[in-house]
Design a protein around this motif. Structure first.
Motif, PDB file in Angstrom:
ATOM      1  N   GLU A   1       0.856  -1.185   0.000  1.00  0.00           N
ATOM      2  CA  GLU A   1       0.000   0.000   0.000  1.00  0.00           C
ATOM      3  C   GLU A   1       0.893   1.235   0.000  1.00  0.00           C
ATOM      4  N   VAL A   2       0.657   2.109  -0.968  1.00  0.00           N
ATOM      5  CA  VAL A   2       1.497   3.297  -1.124  1.00  0.00           C
ATOM      6  C   VAL A   2       0.648   4.548  -0.881  1.00  0.00           C
ATOM      7  N   VAL A   3       1.167   5.425  -0.018  1.00  0.00           N
ATOM      8  CA  VAL A   3       0.453   6.679   0.259  1.00  0.00           C
ATOM      9  C   VAL A   3       1.465   7.705   0.772  1.00  0.00           C
ATOM     10  N   GLY A   4       1.276   8.918   0.373  1.00  0.00           N
ATOM     11  CA  GLY A   4       2.172   9.986   0.806  1.00  0.00           C
ATOM     12  C   GLY A   4       1.610  10.735   2.005  1.00  0.00           C
ATOM     13  N   GLY A   5       2.436  11.596   2.589  1.00  0.00           N
ATOM     14  CA  GLY A   5       1.977  12.494   3.639  1.00  0.00           C
ATOM     15  C   GLY A   5       1.693  13.864   3.042  1.00  0.00           C
ATOM     16  N   PRO A  23      -5.728   5.850   8.904  1.00  0.00           N
ATOM     17  CA  PRO A  23      -4.963   5.028   9.852  1.00  0.00           C
ATOM     18  C   PRO A  23      -5.151   3.540   9.570  1.00  0.00           C
ATOM     19  N   GLY A  24      -4.029   2.824   9.410  1.00  0.00           N
ATOM     20  CA  GLY A  24      -4.093   1.392   9.110  1.00  0.00           C
ATOM     21  C   GLY A  24      -4.232   1.094   7.631  1.00  0.00           C
ATOM     22  N   PHE A  25      -4.330   2.150   6.811  1.00  0.00           N
ATOM     23  CA  PHE A  25      -4.475   1.982   5.358  1.00  0.00           C
ATOM     24  C   PHE A  25      -5.727   1.155   5.043  1.00  0.00           C
ATOM     25  N   ILE A  26      -5.667   0.256   4.058  1.00  0.00           N
ATOM     26  CA  ILE A  26      -6.885  -0.503   3.713  1.00  0.00           C
ATOM     27  C   ILE A  26      -6.832  -1.923   4.288  1.00  0.00           C
ATOM     28  N   ALA A  27      -5.840  -2.701   3.888  1.00  0.00           N
ATOM     29  CA  ALA A  27      -5.832  -4.122   4.272  1.00  0.00           C
ATOM     30  C   ALA A  27      -5.753  -4.312   5.779  1.00  0.00           C
ATOM     31  N   ASN A  28      -4.959  -3.468   6.455  1.00  0.00           N
ATOM     32  CA  ASN A  28      -4.862  -3.625   7.902  1.00  0.00           C
ATOM     33  C   ASN A  28      -6.141  -3.226   8.626  1.00  0.00           C
ATOM     34  N   ARG A  29      -6.875  -2.289   8.058  1.00  0.00           N
ATOM     35  CA  ARG A  29      -8.163  -1.948   8.679  1.00  0.00           C
ATOM     36  C   ARG A  29      -9.103  -3.151   8.609  1.00  0.00           C
ATOM     37  N   GLN A  67     -16.100 -12.447   9.683  1.00  0.00           N
ATOM     38  CA  GLN A  67     -16.311 -11.963   8.326  1.00  0.00           C
ATOM     39  C   GLN A  67     -17.115 -10.677   8.329  1.00  0.00           C
ATOM     40  N   GLU A  68     -18.093 -10.592   9.217  1.00  0.00           N
ATOM     41  CA  GLU A  68     -18.976  -9.419   9.251  1.00  0.00           C
ATOM     42  C   GLU A  68     -18.223  -8.181   9.742  1.00  0.00           C
ATOM     43  N   ALA A  69     -17.291  -8.378  10.682  1.00  0.00           N
ATOM     44  CA  ALA A  69     -16.498  -7.240  11.168  1.00  0.00           C
ATOM     45  C   ALA A  69     -15.695  -6.670   9.996  1.00  0.00           C
ATOM     46  N   LEU A  70     -15.073  -7.552   9.238  1.00  0.00           N
ATOM     47  CA  LEU A  70     -14.300  -7.134   8.078  1.00  0.00           C
ATOM     48  C   LEU A  70     -15.218  -6.442   7.057  1.00  0.00           C
ATOM     49  N   TRP A  71     -16.372  -7.039   6.826  1.00  0.00           N
ATOM     50  CA  TRP A  71     -17.323  -6.517   5.835  1.00  0.00           C
ATOM     51  C   TRP A  71     -17.843  -5.135   6.218  1.00  0.00           C
ATOM     52  N   ARG A  72     -18.163  -4.945   7.493  1.00  0.00           N
ATOM     53  CA  ARG A  72     -18.670  -3.636   7.916  1.00  0.00           C
ATOM     54  C   ARG A  72     -17.578  -2.573   7.804  1.00  0.00           C
ATOM     55  N   GLU A  73     -16.351  -2.944   8.144  1.00  0.00           N
ATOM     56  CA  GLU A  73     -15.253  -1.992   7.976  1.00  0.00           C
ATOM     57  C   GLU A  73     -15.126  -1.627   6.498  1.00  0.00           C
ATOM     58  N   ALA A  74     -15.267  -2.622   5.632  1.00  0.00           N
ATOM     59  CA  ALA A  74     -15.199  -2.371   4.179  1.00  0.00           C
ATOM     60  C   ALA A  74     -16.305  -1.412   3.753  1.00  0.00           C
ATOM     61  N   LEU A  75     -17.524  -1.623   4.250  1.00  0.00           N
ATOM     62  CA  LEU A  75     -18.634  -0.731   3.896  1.00  0.00           C
ATOM     63  C   LEU A  75     -18.368   0.695   4.388  1.00  0.00           C
ATOM     64  N   HIS A  76     -17.838   0.814   5.593  1.00  0.00           N
ATOM     65  CA  HIS A  76     -17.488   2.152   6.092  1.00  0.00           C
ATOM     66  C   HIS A  76     -16.478   2.826   5.162  1.00  0.00           C
ATOM     67  N   ILE A  87     -10.583  -2.809  -2.023  1.00  0.00           N
ATOM     68  CA  ILE A  87     -10.860  -3.684  -0.876  1.00  0.00           C
ATOM     69  C   ILE A  87     -10.622  -5.146  -1.259  1.00  0.00           C
ATOM     70  N   ASP A  88     -11.125  -5.522  -2.423  1.00  0.00           N
ATOM     71  CA  ASP A  88     -10.943  -6.918  -2.828  1.00  0.00           C
ATOM     72  C   ASP A  88      -9.467  -7.239  -3.089  1.00  0.00           C
ATOM     73  N   THR A  89      -8.761  -6.313  -3.746  1.00  0.00           N
ATOM     74  CA  THR A  89      -7.333  -6.530  -4.007  1.00  0.00           C
ATOM     75  C   THR A  89      -6.543  -6.599  -2.705  1.00  0.00           C
ATOM     76  N   ALA A  90      -6.933  -5.753  -1.749  1.00  0.00           N
ATOM     77  CA  ALA A  90      -6.235  -5.748  -0.453  1.00  0.00           C
ATOM     78  C   ALA A  90      -6.298  -7.128   0.198  1.00  0.00           C
TER      79      ALA A  90
END
Lengths: 317, 317
Positions: A156-160, A190-196, B198-207, B219-222
């Motif tokens: 995941e790439v992101v600048g400040g 915070p946490g970018f995408i995959a870590n969130r 799965q739902e925790a992950l899914w709701r975070e994705a929706l947010h 999200i899917d690529t992540a």
């Protein structure tokens, strides 16, 4: 634009940090044929890195090494300044400690030749927080990998706020050049995408263990033998696109939408507005790119069978 | 104990519901060599089930059919009473609607021979809520599968307050007998285990989509190119056991524990008490079952390579 080189001319990479992630990056760059110069303040940095690279090398050999790739192309230097000498790219992988990262990135920036991009492996800090005391913060970006960095493609790439757009673009290009899958984010989250996504699942798991609702082993089995078998082939959105049958994501949201109000996790869902519904539906159709639900079901089925077989055989092997 | 049969004597299964999940169960039981009697109030139930079974059959054939398995062993009956005739097990897979499920399970219970276990595919209702008006609620249990039920091994089994322990045990035994991985829960938790994760992950994705922080495709690529590649082989707990390096989960919680306070997801984490920390550490050591971190790293690496290859080849194929 600065006087930075094109990504294909880079032959030497500097890696700062000799932990699991730093060592993983060293292994990755070595396997891709780069000369790697590494530094870590720990007195046993060279031994640690050698151990990490040795552990990764069988997998990397199995995957196929680039021409000229060799473990001998690693030089562990006694100082930071020597590590960045001649490097066309710097990857920082220090422990997750904001003050430490701020100081380290400032130090790296001070000794790294102008125009060379410096990326941080941070799991969750924004570059805006970390680059504050650097002299040339415009070439500092986040390049967040996943463990192990020599096998998991995602970066995941992101600048400040002080990062120049060219540096973000250059880092993304460079990671793609070395075989990575890149997600470029246009803002710091915070946490970018995959870590969130992963963290939401992880926190729910911790809640379940804390409350005696599930054991560690049940949580792992629930994923390895459940939804985890679908995710290497189709992410969570496309997965639910298929859960809706012929109606896809639209039917799924209309049918399971009410479950967003159910206490299925401790995380409250957002309001399922018409805008969000449409964004999910259109996103899935874009991603499906003309493939029908039946096509996607057949692809998913082939993938699940292949993944299960692969895991079984890799265990027996 | 009631007069219920042993799981290995069952040769006929009744499936109620002709949606994606109901049809998936039909395909699974047919492939395992059972006679299946199915019912759904929809006028086109037979056509829908035939379509679903036809779509699943290539995958099931590839996996290997049981002796005598045939699509011809499906009988779609005009009434519910005829579907459960002679069945040694009943799987209900109606839409997620509590009132509908309450009524349907009461109806199924009324016509199903004594001692035969009736399981519900519900994604999130507790059996306690659904069994309230049944005459013999003691043989009603939840048997929650994952889509597609003919490929994903996981089934979560849990009874309601009126369910007899023998019925929960019998259902778990029967699912194992037909090739499933079973998690038996000792209490009702909304969403069970896998769906909560799965739902925790899914709701975070929706947010994230709702806030413009990520697109559906990102999200899917992540997941597909990130943590999703690890999860078929090692679940989230064992994954983090390895993220701690030689120190395992203990080091990981001590190092990344503070990130539980970070806003990396909208879900608040539980307090990382010494008890929770120890439960996570001991759970991982139990699951590792003597395998060292180095063993697990080698296993993970082999699995990730095999999974990536499998997904790639299944796409080309």
């Amino acid at each position: 634009m600065s006087d930075h080189s094109t990504v294909s001319t880079v032959d030497t990479v500097a890696c700062v940090g000799a932990g699991v992630i730093g060592g993983g990056w060293v292994a990755h760059f070595l396997a891709r044929g780069f000369r790697v110069r590494a530094w870590d303040p720990a007195p046993d940095a060279a031994a640690k890195l050698t151990r990490l690279v040795d552990a990764a090398w069988p997998a990397l050999t199995e995957l196929g090494l680039a021409d000229g790739a060799s473990k001998d192309n690693l030089t562990v230097t006694p100082t930071l300044a020597e590590a960045v000498e001649g490097a066309g790219f710097v990857q920082e992988s220090a422990p997750e400690d904001l003050a430490l990262k701020q100081k380290l990135l400032t130090d790296i920036d001070a000794v790294t030749p102008a125009g060379v991009v410096i990326a941080s492996s941070t799991s969750g800090y924004g570059m805006s927080e970390m680059q504050i005391s650097a002299t040339t913060p415009e070439r500092l970006a986040v390049g967040h990998p996943f463990n192990p960095p020599y096998l998991i493609p995602l970066v995941e790439v992101v600048g400040g706020t002080l990062t120049a757009p060219w540096a973000v673009e250059w880092a993304a290009d460079f990671y793609r050049h070395v075989g990575k899958t890149v997600i470029t984010m246009d803002r710091e989250v915070p946490g970018f995408i995959a870590n969130r996504l992963q963290e939401a699942l992880w926190r729910e798991a911790l809640h379940m263990v804390a409350n005696g609702e599930a054991t560690v082993e049940q949580i792992d089995t629930a994923i390895t033998d459940g939804p985890g078998l679908r995710w290497p082939a189709q992410g969570p959105c496309l997965t639910f696109h298929l859960a809706g049958g012929e109606g896809g994501m639209a039917h799924m949201l209309d049918h399971f939408g009410p479950s967003l109000k159910s206490p299925w996790t401790r995380l409250d869902a957002p309001e399922l507005t018409p805008e969000l519904r449409d964004a999910m539906v259109e996103g899935c159709l874009d991603e499906a790119d003309g493939r029908s639900i039946a096509d996607l079901v057949a692809e998913r089925d082939r993938a699940i069978i292949a993944v299960q077989r692969a895991v079984r055989e890799s265990r027996d092997g």
